[in-house]
Scaffold this motif. Structure first.
Motif, short mmCIF file in Angstrom:
data_model
loop_
_atom_site.label_atom_id
_atom_site.label_comp_id
_atom_site.label_asym_id
_atom_site.label_seq_id
_atom_site.Cartn_x
_atom_site.Cartn_y
_atom_site.Cartn_z
N UNK A 79 -12.42 -5.77 -1.24
CA UNK A 79 -12.03 -4.91 -0.12
C UNK A 79 -12.33 -5.62 1.20
N UNK A 80 -11.47 -5.43 2.18
CA UNK A 80 -11.70 -6.04 3.50
C UNK A 80 -12.64 -5.14 4.30
N UNK A 81 -13.87 -5.03 3.78
CA UNK A 81 -14.84 -4.14 4.38
C UNK A 81 -16.22 -4.74 4.16
N UNK A 82 -16.97 -4.94 5.24
CA UNK A 82 -18.24 -5.65 5.13
C UNK A 82 -19.26 -4.90 4.29
N UNK A 83 -19.37 -3.57 4.46
CA UNK A 83 -20.33 -2.82 3.65
C UNK A 83 -20.01 -2.95 2.17
N UNK A 84 -18.74 -2.85 1.83
CA UNK A 84 -18.34 -2.99 0.43
C UNK A 84 -18.69 -4.38 -0.09
N UNK A 85 -18.45 -5.39 0.74
CA UNK A 85 -18.74 -6.77 0.32
C UNK A 85 -20.23 -6.99 0.09
N UNK A 86 -21.06 -6.45 0.96
CA UNK A 86 -22.50 -6.63 0.81
C UNK A 86 -23.02 -5.87 -0.40
N UNK A 133 -13.86 -9.98 4.39
CA UNK A 133 -14.76 -8.92 4.88
C UNK A 133 -14.82 -8.92 6.40
N UNK A 134 -14.76 -10.12 6.99
CA UNK A 134 -14.88 -10.21 8.45
C UNK A 134 -13.59 -9.82 9.15
N UNK A 135 -12.47 -9.99 8.48
CA UNK A 135 -11.20 -9.49 9.02
C UNK A 135 -11.25 -7.97 9.09
N UNK A 136 -11.77 -7.35 8.02
CA UNK A 136 -11.93 -5.90 8.04
C UNK A 136 -12.93 -5.44 9.07
N UNK A 198 -12.63 -18.22 11.18
CA UNK A 198 -12.21 -19.60 10.92
C UNK A 198 -13.32 -20.40 10.23
N UNK A 199 -14.57 -20.10 10.56
CA UNK A 199 -15.68 -20.84 9.95
C UNK A 199 -15.78 -20.60 8.45
N UNK A 200 -15.20 -19.52 7.97
CA UNK A 200 -15.27 -19.19 6.54
C UNK A 200 -14.49 -20.19 5.69
N UNK A 201 -13.69 -21.04 6.32
CA UNK A 201 -12.99 -22.08 5.58
C UNK A 201 -13.91 -23.27 5.30
N UNK A 202 -15.10 -23.26 5.90
CA UNK A 202 -16.06 -24.34 5.67
C UNK A 202 -17.14 -23.86 4.70
N UNK A 203 -17.86 -24.79 4.06
CA UNK A 203 -18.97 -24.38 3.19
C UNK A 203 -19.99 -23.56 3.96
N UNK A 204 -20.62 -22.58 3.29
CA UNK A 204 -21.56 -21.70 4.01
C UNK A 204 -22.65 -22.42 4.78
N UNK A 205 -23.22 -23.49 4.20
CA UNK A 205 -24.33 -24.15 4.88
C UNK A 205 -23.92 -24.77 6.22
N UNK A 206 -22.63 -25.09 6.38
CA UNK A 206 -22.17 -25.72 7.62
C UNK A 206 -21.81 -24.69 8.70
N UNK A 207 -21.92 -23.39 8.37
CA UNK A 207 -21.60 -22.36 9.35
C UNK A 207 -22.81 -21.98 10.20
N UNK A 208 -23.99 -22.36 9.75
CA UNK A 208 -25.22 -21.91 10.41
C UNK A 208 -25.27 -22.28 11.90
N UNK A 209 -24.88 -23.50 12.29
CA UNK A 209 -24.93 -23.83 13.72
C UNK A 209 -24.10 -22.88 14.59
N UNK A 210 -22.97 -22.41 14.06
CA UNK A 210 -22.14 -21.49 14.83
C UNK A 210 -22.89 -20.18 15.07
N UNK A 211 -23.49 -19.62 14.01
CA UNK A 211 -24.20 -18.35 14.16
C UNK A 211 -25.38 -18.49 15.12
N UNK A 212 -26.06 -19.62 15.03
CA UNK A 212 -27.19 -19.86 15.93
C UNK A 212 -26.73 -19.95 17.38
#
Length: 313
Positions: A79-86, A133-136, A198-212
């Protein structure tokens, strides 16, 4: 036993070509998401059924219940819903406990482990992209801004948030300020969410700098006239934490696939953990295949997957 009929009805529902939760995104945060609780209960019922099967020595029956647990969790995850995904991640963690009980059962055979491996591989092949999930979530965010423009900010707040914001100042003035700045606030939110998706196309470990960098920017702008209050205090607060749950979920199941493959004598190329960016660690200990290196940080050595080594049986 009282709810066995409902458990079996849920199994039938999963046979639909494209089962979905029918969450109304046009309702935003007020959408009825009680179906998530229904799925949680159904997963728990399947876990109880698996426990009864194992108590009776019926390993194959327990595997069937586990497969249903994962199918129900996948229904949430798709589902395109973050609560459902978690919640899907939480339910798959429960399924891992059932999986561990199955593989350690005295009657579990190499063929049983192979059956479990096939189930895990199918799950990984059908894994829903993290971006869904993030699109939702972005859609719900847009609904939030429309409420803010109507002056309805306060109905979006939890009791905890109301107490917090009241300590910081006048809630009515806060709602008026959010309304005046809605366009600029929403622009910031949309630009940020575009980067997140867009960052979701990269491996999870490489997304951390964006969130920071997002959190640092919000922290630096906090208190300034151009601070995007709705984005910074309501919509983006759990960004890194939610992504961590998604990433841990995937790493868990890749570790299980590696453990089951090794335990049944299948040689796989070195597997890189998407959460850490480093290879999983595989070892043989006391007739067990042990996979570690699943999570980073302190206490990581306590998080392991272990499966009886039946590669030569």
């Amino acid at each position: 036993k009282r709810y066995n009929a409902q458990r079996l009805e849920a199994r039938e529902a999963l046979k639909q070509p494209q089962p979905n939760l029918a969450i109304r995104f046009v309702a935003g945060f007020s959408a009825d998401t009680s179906v998530i609780d229904v799925v949680r209960v159904c997963v728990r019922l399947e876990a109880f059924d698996a426990a009864e099967m194992l108590a009776a020595g019926k390993v194959g029956g327990a595997i069937g219940s586990l497969e249903q647990m994962l199918a129900l969790a996948q229904c949430l995850a798709s589902a395109k819903h973050l609560d459902a995904r978690l919640h899907a991640a939480y339910l798959r963690a429960e399924a891992m406990a059932v999986m561990q009980a199955i593989v350690m059962h005295e009657k579990a055979t190499r063929e049983d482990l192979k059956a479990l491996l096939r189930i895990v591989q199918v799950q990984l092949q059908n894994w829903t992209d993290d971006a869904a999930a993030w699109i939702g979530e972005r859609a719900i965010g847009l609904h939030t801004y429309e409420l803010v423009r109507e002056g309805a900010l306060l109905i979006l707040l939890t009791e905890q948030e109301i107490d917090e914001f009241q300590r910081e100042g006048d809630l009515r003035a806060l709602a008026l300020s959010a309304r005046r700045n809605a366009d600029r606030d929403q622009l910031y939110y949309l630009e940020t969410m575009r980067q997140v998706i867009e960052s979701c196309q990269r491996p999870p470990h490489s997304r951390l700098p964006l969130f920071e960098s997002i959190q640092q920017e919000l922290q630096q702008r906090r208190g300034s006239p151009d601070f995007p209050f709705v984005a910074g205090r309501l919509l983006l607060t759990q960004l890194a934490a939610a992504h961590a749950i998604q990433s841990r979920d995937r790493a868990n199941w890749e570790a299980w696939a590696l453990a089951l493959a090794t335990a049944t004598g299948q040689n796989l190329p070195q597997q890189v953990n998407p959460l850490t960016g480093k290879p999983f660690e595989v070892a043989r200990e006391d007739s067990l295949i042990v996979v570690s290196g699943i999570v980073p940080g302190p206490g990581a050595d306590r998080i392991r997957v272990y499966v009886p080594d039946l590669s030569k049986s």
